[in-house]
Design an enzyme around this catalytic site. Structure first.
Site, PDB file in Angstrom:
ATOM      1  N   ASP A   1       0.884  -1.177   0.014  1.00  0.00           N
ATOM      2  CA  ASP A   1      -0.098   0.113  -0.245  1.00  0.00           C
ATOM      3  C   ASP A   1       0.997   1.474  -0.393  1.00  0.00           C
ATOM      4  O   ASP A   1       0.698   1.913  -0.102  1.00  0.00           O
ATOM      5  CB  ASP A   1      -1.388  -0.118   1.173  1.00  0.00           C
ATOM      6  CG  ASP A   1      -0.796   0.035   2.668  1.00  0.00           C
ATOM      7  OD1 ASP A   1       0.400  -0.227   2.798  1.00  0.00           O
ATOM      8  OD2 ASP A   1      -0.910  -0.026   3.591  1.00  0.00           O
ATOM      9  N   SER A   2       2.269   0.969   0.087  1.00  0.00           N
ATOM     10  CA  SER A   2       3.430   2.497  -0.130  1.00  0.00           C
ATOM     11  C   SER A   2       3.011   2.785  -1.740  1.00  0.00           C
ATOM     12  O   SER A   2       3.193   4.122  -1.739  1.00  0.00           O
ATOM     13  CB  SER A   2       4.677   1.722   0.048  1.00  0.00           C
ATOM     14  OG  SER A   2       4.552   0.137  -0.712  1.00  0.00           O
TER      15      SER A   2
ATOM     16  N   GLU B   1       9.743  -4.002  10.113  1.00  0.00           N
ATOM     17  CA  GLU B   1       9.899  -2.598   9.715  1.00  0.00           C
ATOM     18  C   GLU B   1      10.130  -1.653  10.619  1.00  0.00           C
ATOM     19  O   GLU B   1       9.873  -1.668  12.165  1.00  0.00           O
ATOM     20  CB  GLU B   1       8.994  -1.972   8.965  1.00  0.00           C
ATOM     21  CG  GLU B   1       9.221  -1.062   8.889  1.00  0.00           C
ATOM     22  CD  GLU B   1       8.509   0.096   6.884  1.00  0.00           C
ATOM     23  OE1 GLU B   1       7.187  -0.865   6.793  1.00  0.00           O
ATOM     24  OE2 GLU B   1       8.389   1.001   6.710  1.00  0.00           O
TER      25      GLU B   1
ATOM     26  N   ASP C   1      -1.382  -6.546  -0.356  1.00  0.00           N
ATOM     27  CA  ASP C   1      -1.583  -5.286   0.659  1.00  0.00           C
ATOM     28  C   ASP C   1      -3.061  -5.013   0.986  1.00  0.00           C
ATOM     29  O   ASP C   1      -3.769  -5.036   0.556  1.00  0.00           O
ATOM     30  CB  ASP C   1      -0.486  -4.055   0.765  1.00  0.00           C
ATOM     31  CG  ASP C   1       0.209  -3.823   1.945  1.00  0.00           C
ATOM     32  OD1 ASP C   1      -0.216  -4.871   3.009  1.00  0.00           O
ATOM     33  OD2 ASP C   1       0.902  -2.960   2.064  1.00  0.00           O
TER      34      ASP C   1
ATOM     35  N   GLU D   1      -0.870  -5.635   8.376  1.00  0.00           N
ATOM     36  CA  GLU D   1      -0.230  -4.507   9.363  1.00  0.00           C
ATOM     37  C   GLU D   1      -0.319  -5.237  10.968  1.00  0.00           C
ATOM     38  O   GLU D   1      -1.989  -5.194  11.297  1.00  0.00           O
ATOM     39  CB  GLU D   1       0.004  -3.139   9.619  1.00  0.00           C
ATOM     40  CG  GLU D   1       0.706  -3.122   8.206  1.00  0.00           C
ATOM     41  CD  GLU D   1       0.931  -1.246   8.202  1.00  0.00           C
ATOM     42  OE1 GLU D   1       0.499  -0.395   8.865  1.00  0.00           O
ATOM     43  OE2 GLU D   1       1.676  -0.831   6.999  1.00  0.00           O
TER      44      GLU D   1
ATOM     45  N   LYS E   1      -1.410  -9.601   2.779  1.00  0.00           N
ATOM     46  CA  LYS E   1      -0.266  -8.867   4.016  1.00  0.00           C
ATOM     47  C   LYS E   1      -1.183  -7.859   5.252  1.00  0.00           C
ATOM     48  O   LYS E   1      -1.924  -7.371   4.309  1.00  0.00           O
ATOM     49  CB  LYS E   1       0.945  -8.351   3.274  1.00  0.00           C
ATOM     50  CG  LYS E   1       1.853  -7.443   4.361  1.00  0.00           C
ATOM     51  CD  LYS E   1       3.286  -7.159   4.404  1.00  0.00           C
ATOM     52  CE  LYS E   1       3.163  -5.833   3.821  1.00  0.00           C
ATOM     53  NZ  LYS E   1       2.620  -4.573   4.660  1.00  0.00           N
TER      54      LYS E   1
HETATM   55  O1  KIV Z   1       3.878  -1.309   1.600  1.00  0.00           O
HETATM   56  C1  KIV Z   1       4.730  -1.266   1.266  1.00  0.00           C
HETATM   57  O2  KIV Z   1       5.382  -0.932   0.028  1.00  0.00           O
HETATM   58  C2  KIV Z   1       5.369  -2.340   2.807  1.00  0.00           C
HETATM   59  C3  KIV Z   1       6.664  -2.716   2.272  1.00  0.00           C
HETATM   60  C4  KIV Z   1       7.610  -1.215   3.271  1.00  0.00           C
HETATM   61  C5  KIV Z   1       7.007  -3.922   3.747  1.00  0.00           C
HETATM   62  O3  KIV Z   1       4.193  -2.233   3.455  1.00  0.00           O
END
Ligand code: KIV
Length: 266
Positions: free
Chosen positions: A45-46, A183, A84, A116, A114
């Site tokens: 989600d970056s 992280e 994510d 968090e 993924k």
């Molecule tokens: O969103 C993302 O790119 C991430 C990575 C930095 C692990 O969570």
């Protein structure tokens, strides 16, 4: 013969072995470039920040993740693709998380999601994994919770935070995550957690002792971005290269040097 795709058990089996090579990707051409070079591609989600120019990841929607996940999946045949789960799609209840995660997997064809979170998300990780959704955990510095953590701060300098990050990693691993991203966490703590938990750890701003490493591809390729974390090693300067190429193109067009005779049809 079609290349064999990396599997969730294949990633799990790398605990304590050859480090896992992981990168983010958000689009078809990037996934094409990196697919056979990495073990795992994360559609992170970056993308909200590095692709869409948002100030943080909180504005990212499920629809954005699905669209980018589909583009990456069209190019990736070798790496395990993980998508994510954005802010607000998994926190409410395990049932909501399952519905949203199942939608992401169904509509993108990715192998895993993924999410968090630490101890508070462990019941959700258990709920998802018991129902066939492989989960990559993410502890330590959690960008979706940056406001609660006091900004993008390295985690683990204070003993109570170090204990919390350890408890989070243990809970997520025990709940069934096939790997856990750590992280922005001080090096000795990330190394210690790696030795304690059963799931492979994937470090970012963490430790070379983790079972793998991940970076945001735009950061390591030097693509335009105002902020690059100090833990990133830049392996290229694509932003500068792209600007130089466009400046050369602009000059050629203005001077009528492009198109050349080889680019036009007689
Ligand atoms: O969103 C993302 O790119 C991430 C990575 C930095 C692990 O969570």
């Amino acid at each position: 013969m079609a290349p064999k795709r990396m599997t969730v058990p294949g990633i799990r089996a790398r605990k304590g072995k050859t480090p896992l090579v992981c990168l983010t990707a958000y689009d078809y051409p990037t996934a094409q470039e990196i697919d056979d070079l990495v073990d795992l591609i994360l559609v992170g989600d970056s993308l909200g920040m590095v692709v869409h120019g948002l100030p943080n990841t909180q504005g990212v929607t499920l629809e954005m993740m699905i669209l980018h996940g589909q583009a990456v999946m069209r190019a990736a045949n070798h790496a395990l693709v993980v998508v994510d789960m954005p802010f607000g799609t998994v926190e409410e209840s395990p049932e909501t998380a399952f519905r949203n995660a199942a939608r992401v997997m169904r509509e993108t064809g990715c192998s895993a999601i993924k999410l968090e979170g630490g101890t508070e998300m462990a019941p959700t990780v258990k709920f998802l994994t018991e129902r066939g959704i492989p989960v990559l955990g993410h502890v330590g510095l959690m960008p979706q919770k940056a406001a609660m953590l006091g900004g993008f701060r390295t985690q683990g300098r204070k003993s109570e935070i170090a204990e919390k990050v350890t408890r989070d990693a243990e809970a997520i691993s025990e709940a069934g995550a096939f790997a856990v991203v750590i992280e922005g966490t001080i090096e000795p703590l990330a190394r210690e957690i790696t030795g304690r938990i059963a799931a492979p750890t994937i470090g970012i701003g963490a430790s070379a002792g983790c079972d793998g490493q991940i970076l945001v591809i735009n950061d390591m390729l030097g693509r335009a971005s105002e902020y690059v974390p100090t833990f990133v090693r830049r392996y290229a300067e694509h932003g500068e290269g792209a600007r130089a190429a466009v400046a050369a193109y602009a000059e050629d067009v203005r001077e009528r040097r492009f198109p050349g005779p080889e680019h036009v049809f007689e």
